[in-house]
Design an enzyme around this catalytic site. Structure first.
Site, PDB file in Angstrom:
ATOM      1  N   ASP A   1      -6.701  18.226 -15.449  1.00 45.77           N
ATOM      2  CA  ASP A   1      -7.096  16.872 -15.741  1.00 45.77           C
ATOM      3  C   ASP A   1      -6.707  16.704 -17.276  1.00 45.77           C
ATOM      4  OD1 ASP A   1      -8.327  14.525 -16.595  1.00 45.77           O
ATOM      5  OD2 ASP A   1      -9.977  14.791 -15.245  1.00 45.77           O
TER       6      ASP A   1
ATOM      7  N   LYS B   1      -8.061   5.028 -19.493  1.00 44.69           N
ATOM      8  CA  LYS B   1      -8.275   5.447 -20.774  1.00 44.69           C
ATOM      9  C   LYS B   1      -7.053   5.122 -21.639  1.00 44.69           C
ATOM     10  CE  LYS B   1     -12.224   7.168 -19.248  1.00 44.69           C
ATOM     11  NZ  LYS B   1     -12.212   6.792 -18.090  1.00 44.69           N
TER      12      LYS B   1
ATOM     13  N   ARG C   1       0.927  -1.228   0.112  1.00 49.23           N
ATOM     14  CA  ARG C   1       0.076   0.021  -0.088  1.00 49.23           C
ATOM     15  C   ARG C   1       1.012   1.250   0.037  1.00 49.23           C
ATOM     16  NH1 ARG C   1      -1.791   2.676   4.440  1.00 49.23           N
ATOM     17  NH2 ARG C   1      -1.948   0.864   5.709  1.00 49.23           N
TER      18      ARG C   1
ATOM     19  N   TYR D   1     -15.721  17.165 -16.660  1.00 51.36           N
ATOM     20  CA  TYR D   1     -16.127  15.609 -16.524  1.00 51.36           C
ATOM     21  C   TYR D   1     -17.082  15.778 -15.250  1.00 51.36           C
ATOM     22  CZ  TYR D   1     -15.762  10.673 -15.431  1.00 51.36           C
ATOM     23  OH  TYR D   1     -16.056   9.415 -15.022  1.00 51.36           O
TER      24      TYR D   1
HETATM   25  N1  PLP Z   1     -11.334  12.583 -15.978  1.00 53.02           N
HETATM   26  C1  PLP Z   1     -11.783  12.478 -17.247  1.00 53.02           C
HETATM   27  C2  PLP Z   1     -11.642  13.670 -18.160  1.00 53.02           C
HETATM   28  C3  PLP Z   1     -12.669  11.511 -17.610  1.00 53.02           C
HETATM   29  O1  PLP Z   1     -13.325  11.439 -18.729  1.00 53.02           O
HETATM   30  C4  PLP Z   1     -12.707  10.493 -16.644  1.00 53.02           C
HETATM   31  C5  PLP Z   1     -13.341   9.137 -17.006  1.00 53.02           C
HETATM   32  O2  PLP Z   1     -14.132   9.060 -17.998  1.00 53.02           O
HETATM   33  C6  PLP Z   1     -12.077  10.450 -15.496  1.00 53.02           C
HETATM   34  C7  PLP Z   1     -11.391  11.763 -15.081  1.00 53.02           C
HETATM   35  C8  PLP Z   1     -12.372   9.430 -14.403  1.00 53.02           C
HETATM   36  O3  PLP Z   1     -11.615   8.267 -14.511  1.00 53.02           O
HETATM   37  P1  PLP Z   1     -12.024   7.032 -13.826  1.00 53.02           P
HETATM   38  O4  PLP Z   1     -12.953   6.633 -14.404  1.00 53.02           O
HETATM   39  O5  PLP Z   1     -10.747   6.098 -14.031  1.00 53.02           O
HETATM   40  O6  PLP Z   1     -12.210   7.270 -12.480  1.00 53.02           O
END
Ligand code: PLP
Length: 389
Positions: A180, A203, A54, A107
């Protein structure tokens, strides 16, 4: 040794000196040990040793170092999901009484975190349109504003904020910047003076839609400041997942470029269709952020949105008529996906907020995969024929 004991203390296979595996192993072990307590407390052990997974694990550490280097930074923390990376960056930099700036063009779960969950801990927010420069300047100037979370391009409408300008403004007011960078990818935007990059590694990082993961990337000092919280919070990435991410990253550039080429071709195809009112993709010369994106980004990415000349029922029928594009909300894996934007990405927005974010019930988002482009355009073509004939 009795066999009952042997099965729990199995023979070890040490590689001869100089004999190395071409692919690094997965260190699945939760615990790491030393022959003596003394050795476990030595300088070498404290600086480079492992104790409990961890806290740190060699496979996950390999992934962190690779991700940091791809993003042109010194260090990173791998966590269980993209959302965990956002939470880590926020909780590690905010305290009760602070204010965070977020944008409508973000998001959806990030908006939920900031609008619904952070206020429970006394952290206030201001949500602005990402093009509201005056509002941004005014809010950054507030004493209590400590952090801004933003995306480029924004999800799902692919707006392209001026990162250099936003960073300069934030620096002037001592506001921490969290980008992000999931859409633009690990190889993009490293030259800007962003404090923290967060990524959903689910992704383009993993790339195959079979692993969840997140990454926070920054300078040595900034990452060190978050490490204690990360370890204590326990949202650590599993080493098996780290291994799959390391494997996925071997084809990262091939995949990202193919996603981008396919998305460009699909955007150009859609721009020619009379059933389509408008396409939102920064690679199109008529996109308002095209020139900026061409300067800022290394590739334009695999996501695009478009408005159909259709009502909601016809829009959903068009989405249902697609055969290769699966209806799902993710992106960055090999197969193409489609989603109704107002339902999947805009559900928490008021009518005014959705209008400001340009989200309509005829808006469709595509996450373009790495299939042959002819099959993708043929699928869109047959769906247009079926629904608009
Ligand atoms: N940030 C963006 C721009 C996203 O499109 C996503 C998921 O679609 C996330 C964060 C969150 O990722 P996760 O599903 O791995 O938690």
């Amino acid at each position: 040794m009795k066999k009952e004991t042997l099965v729990t203390h199995q023979p070890q296979v040490a590689l001869p000196k100089g004999n190395t595996p071409v692919v690094s192993p997965i260190y699945r072990s939760v615990k790491f040990t030393y022959p003596t307590i003394e050795a476990s407390l030595g300088a070498e052990a404290s600086a480079h040793g492992f104790d409990y997974s961890r806290d740190a694990n060699p496979t996950t550490r390999q992934l962190e170092l690779l991700a940091a280097e791809l993003q042109d930074r010194d260090d990173a923390i791998a966590v269980a999901t993209g959302m965990a990376s956002i939470w880590l960056a926020l909780l590690g930099n905010l305290a009760c009484g602070d204010r965070i700036v977020i944008f409508t063009e973000t998001y959806r779960p990030s908006r939920v975190a900031v609008r619904e969950l952070l206020p429970r801990f006394g952290i206030e927010f201001t949500m602005l349109g990402i093009e509201d420069r005056e509002g941004i300047e005014r809010t950054f100037a507030r004493e209590d504003t400590k952090l801004v979370l933003f995306e480029s391009p924004t999800n799902p409408m692919m707006l392209v904020p001026d990162i250099a300008e936003l960073v300069a403004l934030a620096k002037r007011h001592g506001v921490t910047t969290v980008l992000d960078n999931t859409f633009a990818g690990l190889h993009s935007h490293g030259r800007f003076e962003i404090d923290y990059y967060v990524h959903s590694m689910t992704k383009y990082g993993g790339g195959h839609g079979d692993t969840l993961g997140g990454m926070v990337i920054g300078s040595t000092e900034r990452i060190a400041a978050l490490r204690r919280l990360a370890v204590n919070m326990g949202s650590t990435m599993d080493p098996g997942v780290s291994f799959l991410m390391l494997r996925g990253l071997k084809t990262y550039y091939l995949r990202y470029r193919r996603h981008s080429e396919n998305a460009q071709a699909v955007a150009e195809f859609l721009s020619q269709r009379e059933e389509v009112e408008r396409v939102f993709y920064p690679g199109l010369p008529d996109h308002p952020g095209h020139a900026l994106a061409a300067r800022q980004m290394d590739d334009f990415g695999g996501v695009l949105s478009f408005d159909l000349r259709a009502d909601k029922a016809q829009t959903w029928a068009f989405i249902d008529a697609l055969e290769l594009f699966a209806t799902a909300a993710s992106l960055g894996s090999t197969e193409s996906l489609v989603s109704p934007v107002d339902l999947y990405q805009g559900g928490d927005l008021s009518a005014e907020e959705a209008a400001q974010a340009r989200i309509r019930d005829c808006t469709v988002r595509l996450a373009v995969g790495i299939e042959h482009i002819d099959d993708l355009t043929a699928d869109l073509e047959q769906a247009f024929r079926k629904v608009f004939a």
